[in-house]
Design a protein around this motif. Structure first.
Motif, mmCIF file in Angstrom:
data_model
loop_
_atom_site.group_PDB
_atom_site.id
_atom_site.type_symbol
_atom_site.label_atom_id
_atom_site.label_comp_id
_atom_site.label_asym_id
_atom_site.label_seq_id
_atom_site.Cartn_x
_atom_site.Cartn_y
_atom_site.Cartn_z
ATOM 1 N N ASP A 10 0.866 -1.180 0.000
ATOM 2 C CA ASP A 10 0.000 0.000 0.000
ATOM 3 C C ASP A 10 0.901 1.228 0.000
ATOM 4 O OD1 ASP A 10 0.679 0.528 2.819
ATOM 5 O OD2 ASP A 10 -0.649 -1.165 3.230
ATOM 6 N N SER A 13 2.769 2.110 3.398
ATOM 7 C CA SER A 13 3.972 1.304 3.633
ATOM 8 C C SER A 13 5.146 1.826 2.815
ATOM 9 C CB SER A 13 3.705 -0.161 3.285
ATOM 10 O OG SER A 13 2.867 -0.769 4.250
ATOM 11 N N ASP A 32 -2.525 -10.562 0.200
ATOM 12 C CA ASP A 32 -3.055 -11.883 0.517
ATOM 13 C C ASP A 32 -2.816 -12.905 -0.582
ATOM 14 O OD1 ASP A 32 -4.821 -10.302 -1.008
ATOM 15 O OD2 ASP A 32 -6.541 -11.551 -0.466
ATOM 16 N N LEU A 203 7.315 -6.957 7.682
ATOM 17 C CA LEU A 203 6.089 -7.114 8.459
ATOM 18 C C LEU A 203 6.378 -8.057 9.630
ATOM 19 C CD1 LEU A 203 3.513 -7.633 5.562
ATOM 20 C CD2 LEU A 203 3.902 -5.538 6.881
ATOM 21 N N THR A 206 1.523 -9.376 13.510
ATOM 22 C CA THR A 206 0.241 -9.041 12.876
ATOM 23 C C THR A 206 0.297 -7.716 12.128
ATOM 24 O OG1 THR A 206 -0.534 -7.991 14.927
ATOM 25 C CG2 THR A 206 -1.065 -10.334 14.609
ATOM 26 N N ASP A 207 1.489 -7.210 11.849
ATOM 27 C CA ASP A 207 1.619 -5.954 11.104
ATOM 28 C C ASP A 207 0.912 -6.045 9.757
ATOM 29 O OD1 ASP A 207 3.169 -4.773 13.048
ATOM 30 O OD2 ASP A 207 5.076 -5.127 12.036
ATOM 31 N N THR A 208 0.266 -4.960 9.371
ATOM 32 C CA THR A 208 -0.266 -4.839 8.015
ATOM 33 C C THR A 208 0.448 -3.740 7.238
ATOM 34 O OG1 THR A 208 -2.011 -3.340 8.810
ATOM 35 C CG2 THR A 208 -2.548 -5.696 8.670
#
Length: 226
Positions: A10, A13, A32, A203, A206-208
């Motif tokens: 994104d 990031s 994903d 990452l 649970t980092d997004t």
């Protein structure tokens, strides 16, 4: 001195990675499924703000890397459109035959469309049934870099093969270890493979979003004195 490429899924990031000292960004959508071609609108946001080169993923969908004619046309159109935007520094893609071999014809066509921008063959490479032959095939296409885990699930598990690929590649192409690369293992990867650039999403847990401290740690561990 070895470099760090950060995979960013994104715009935020990408901005974090740039500020944290990434040497290059691989920009893609849809984490994903392992990344797809990002929207052109993202590049308008990063233009002039991101301080490092931005390579863009060219992948029309998740899943395998054997593409229909219409999917390949979409890939060609994406390369042409993004190249004409003058907002990208390189491209990342991978095309295979259903026999688990490199699709030399289609890969070369994409490389020629991207010229003079450099191209990276992504981890589709790891699905090839014969990696030494795949290396030679990718080199023949004019690709500059191969992102690979050495055919294993992670770069740490594939260090022996990565080291051999780097040795076989010599100065003909850059082998870029990727897949689970983190500050906790990058120094051992560098010791074993002696690669000049490493690929990480940065990452943690649970980092997004790319983790700025992890990027700084990656750089620190990689650049520490022996």
């Amino acid at each position: 001195m070895p470099l760090i490429e950060i995979a960013c899924f994104d715009v935020k990031s990408a901005l974090i990675a740039s500020e944290a000292g990434a040497d290059r960004i691989e920009l893609c959508d849809n984490a994903d499924v392992g990344g797809t071609t990002p929207p052109l609108e993202w590049l308008y946001v990063t233009q002039g703000v991101v301080k490092c080169p931005v390579n863009v993923m060219i992948r029309p969908r998740g899943g395998n890397f054997v593409y229909t004619n219409s999917e390949f046309d979409a890939m060609k159109n994406a390369v042409q459109g993004l190249k004409s935007s003058r907002m990208v520094d390189g491209f990342v893609f991978g095309v295979l035959h259903d026999t688990q071999t490199i699709d030399i014809e289609r890969t070369t066509e994409l490389v020629n469309l991207a010229d003079p921008l450099p191209c990276t063959f992504h981890r589709a490479f790891d699905e090839a049934k014969d990696l030494p032959q795949a290396l030679e095939d990718v080199i023949s296409c004019g690709i500059k870099t191969i992102l690979t885990s050495g055919g294993a699930s992670t770069a740490s598990q594939g260090t022996v093969r990565l080291a051999q690929l780097a040795k076989n590649a010599g100065d003909r192409i850059v082998i870029m270890p990727g897949g689970g690369v983190r500050s906790s293992n990058i120094d051992s990867l560098e010791k074993e493979t002696r690669a000049g650039i490493y690929h990480s999403s940065a990452l943690l847990d649970t980092d997004t979003l790319a983790n700025a401290q992890e990027i700084k740690n990656l750089r620190a561990r990689l650049h520490q004195e022996p």
